[in-house]
Scaffold this active site. Structure first.
Site, PDB file in Angstrom:
ATOM      1  N   TYR A 294       0.857  -1.182   0.000  1.00 57.85           N
ATOM      2  CA  TYR A 294       0.000   0.000   0.000  1.00 57.85           C
ATOM      3  C   TYR A 294       0.904   1.245   0.000  1.00 57.85           C
ATOM      4  CZ  TYR A 294      -4.551   2.223   0.378  1.00 57.85           C
ATOM      5  OH  TYR A 294      -5.692   2.946   0.119  1.00 57.85           O
TER       6      TYR A 294
ATOM      7  N   HIS B 103       7.424   5.292   1.317  1.00 61.61           N
ATOM      8  CA  HIS B 103       8.051   4.048   0.840  1.00 61.61           C
ATOM      9  C   HIS B 103       8.897   4.330  -0.411  1.00 61.61           C
ATOM     10  CE1 HIS B 103       4.189   2.293   2.634  1.00 61.61           C
ATOM     11  NE2 HIS B 103       5.120   1.599   3.273  1.00 61.61           N
TER      12      HIS B 103
ATOM     13  N   GLN C 220       3.940  -9.942  13.175  1.00 60.55           N
ATOM     14  CA  GLN C 220       4.098  -8.666  13.869  1.00 60.55           C
ATOM     15  C   GLN C 220       2.754  -8.046  14.259  1.00 60.55           C
ATOM     16  OE1 GLN C 220       6.285  -7.067  10.372  1.00 60.55           O
ATOM     17  NE2 GLN C 220       5.231  -5.154  10.808  1.00 60.55           N
TER      18      GLN C 220
ATOM     19  N   SER D  19       1.479   7.241   6.105  1.00 57.27           N
ATOM     20  CA  SER D  19       1.386   5.896   6.648  1.00 57.27           C
ATOM     21  C   SER D  19       0.268   5.161   5.925  1.00 57.27           C
ATOM     22  CB  SER D  19       1.062   5.965   8.148  1.00 57.27           C
ATOM     23  OG  SER D  19       0.614   4.701   8.601  1.00 57.27           O
ATOM     24  N   SER D  20       0.474   3.883   5.675  1.00 63.72           N
ATOM     25  CA  SER D  20      -0.591   3.095   5.041  1.00 63.72           C
ATOM     26  C   SER D  20      -1.837   3.130   5.906  1.00 63.72           C
ATOM     27  CB  SER D  20      -0.130   1.647   4.850  1.00 63.72           C
ATOM     28  OG  SER D  20       1.113   1.614   4.188  1.00 63.72           O
TER      29      SER D  20
HETATM   30  P1  AMP Z   1       5.601  -0.480   6.249  1.00 59.66           P
HETATM   31  O1  AMP Z   1       5.088  -0.805   4.888  1.00 59.66           O
HETATM   32  O2  AMP Z   1       4.690   0.365   7.061  1.00 59.66           O
HETATM   33  O3  AMP Z   1       6.123  -1.698   6.971  1.00 59.66           O
HETATM   34  O4  AMP Z   1       6.884   0.434   6.014  1.00 59.66           O
HETATM   35  C1  AMP Z   1       7.950   0.013   5.213  1.00 59.66           C
HETATM   36  C2  AMP Z   1       9.088   0.998   5.330  1.00 59.66           C
HETATM   37  O5  AMP Z   1       8.653   2.287   4.929  1.00 59.66           O
HETATM   38  C3  AMP Z   1       9.611   1.139   6.754  1.00 59.66           C
HETATM   39  O6  AMP Z   1      11.029   1.226   6.730  1.00 59.66           O
HETATM   40  C4  AMP Z   1       8.985   2.436   7.202  1.00 59.66           C
HETATM   41  O7  AMP Z   1       9.712   3.099   8.214  1.00 59.66           O
HETATM   42  C5  AMP Z   1       9.016   3.223   5.925  1.00 59.66           C
HETATM   43  N1  AMP Z   1       8.058   4.336   5.978  1.00 59.66           N
HETATM   44  C6  AMP Z   1       6.736   4.251   6.273  1.00 59.66           C
HETATM   45  N2  AMP Z   1       6.178   5.483   6.282  1.00 59.66           N
HETATM   46  C7  AMP Z   1       7.173   6.368   5.991  1.00 59.66           C
HETATM   47  C8  AMP Z   1       7.238   7.788   5.861  1.00 59.66           C
HETATM   48  N3  AMP Z   1       6.171   8.555   6.032  1.00 59.66           N
HETATM   49  N4  AMP Z   1       8.432   8.346   5.558  1.00 59.66           N
HETATM   50  C9  AMP Z   1       9.536   7.584   5.386  1.00 59.66           C
HETATM   51  N5  AMP Z   1       9.537   6.234   5.497  1.00 59.66           N
HETATM   52  C10 AMP Z   1       8.371   5.623   5.796  1.00 59.66           C
END
Ligand code: AMP
Length: 278
Positions: free
Chosen positions: A32, A37, A61, A183-184
């Site tokens: 997503y 990302h 998790q 954020s997703s």
């Molecule tokens: P996730 O898909 O939420 O597991 O995130 C995957 C990666 O994307 C992780 O390293 C997160 O820290 C990074 N990430 C998520 N949101 C952001 C954001 N707003 N800015 C920078 N990195 C992000």
């Protein structure tokens, strides 16, 4: 872009890539994808010859009752966006855990504070899946966001403690125009909750400004944050803490190696944010 759906296929690709002398940059995600990302994909493309992005919603998790079943998914769109930013391989396994799986990576102390209080098993799942992904993908460099500040510190600890030999890069938080960290999970917010979600980044701005103006006492800065949150009736703060960036110990006086971390609930959606304090 090559799409790989099995561990064996991923291992094979990685082996042949390394045999050709190419370096591998890796971005693990749960999909997503948003601009946060994608900024990691862009960094991986700068750092390495080939860029693998994994899209895998890791069940270990999530605790029972959390949002595993409803976690938003958009794989096709994700792969298209990632390719545009330089990803050369999409690793989308259907499962990473064999039957009878019983081995976990536990970082003794760093998993306890902050998000570890309300989600005590979360970082065990994260450290374990990232270790599994590193073992399969065998990257030279892996890119993570500072949005998940505690996660980044835990991954660095695991790499050091288990001699994983992967260079870990932490990238800045990418934000919406009003300051909300991308954020997703922002997709869960109702319109009214979305309007109040801006409180998190406002609190970070407020505290950063106060420290720049000379306020050093953690309890004063914390009270300032909690007072601001009170203006947002839909928001329930979970924690507001100022800790040392390296040791993660609570600090009473802010110094130049601290960060402030926040978690809050808006309805059923839990949001986190943080800022380094200089
Ligand atoms: P996730 O898909 O939420 O597991 O995130 C995957 C990666 O994307 C992780 O390293 C997160 O820290 C990074 N990430 C998520 N949101 C952001 C954001 N707003 N800015 C920078 N990195 C992000």
């Amino acid at each position: 872009m090559k799409i790989i759906r099995t561990k064996e296929g991923m291992r094979e690709w990685s082996r042949s890539c390394r045999a050709q002398g190419k370096t591998i940059g890796f971005v693990p995600t749960m999909g997503y994808l948003h601009q946060g990302h994608l900024s990691l994909v862009e960094e991986a493309a700068r750092a390495a010859d080939e860029v693998v992005i994994s899209i895998y919603v890791n069940p270990t998790q999530f605790a029972p009752g959390e949002d595993l079943e409803v976690y938003p998914r958009s794989e096709e769109e994700d792969l298209r966006k990632a390719q545009e930013k330089g990803a050369t391989v999409g690793f989308c396994p259907s499962s990473l855990y064999s039957e009878g799986y019983q081995t976990n990576v536990i970082v003794e102390e760093l998993i306890k504070p902050l998000c570890g209080v309300s989600r005590p098993t979360h970082f065990i799942g994260v450290a374990t899946v990232v270790t599994k992904l590193f073992n399969i993908v065998r990257p030279d460099t892996a890119i993570f966001g500072k949005k998940d500040y505690q996660q980044l510190a835990i991954i660095k600890r695991v790499v050091e403690d288990l001699d994983q030999g992967v260079t870990i890069v932490g990238m800045p938080i990418v934000r919406e125009a009003d300051g909300l960290a991308m954020s997703s999970r922002n997709a869960y917010l109702t319109e009214a909750e979305r309007a109040q979600a801006v409180a998190l980044s406002q609190v970070l701005d407020l505290v950063r400004r106060a420290t720049k103006n000379g306020e050093r006492a953690s309890h004063v800065l914390r009270d300032m944050a909690l007072t601001h949150f009170k203006k947002f009736p839909l928001l329930q703060p979970e924690y507001v803490e100022i800790r040392d960036r390296e040791t993660f110990e609570l600090v009473t006086e802010v110094h130049d190696r601290c960060f402030i971390a926040l978690a809050a609930k808006l309805g059923t959606t839990r949001l986190i944010d943080n800022s380094e304090l200089d």
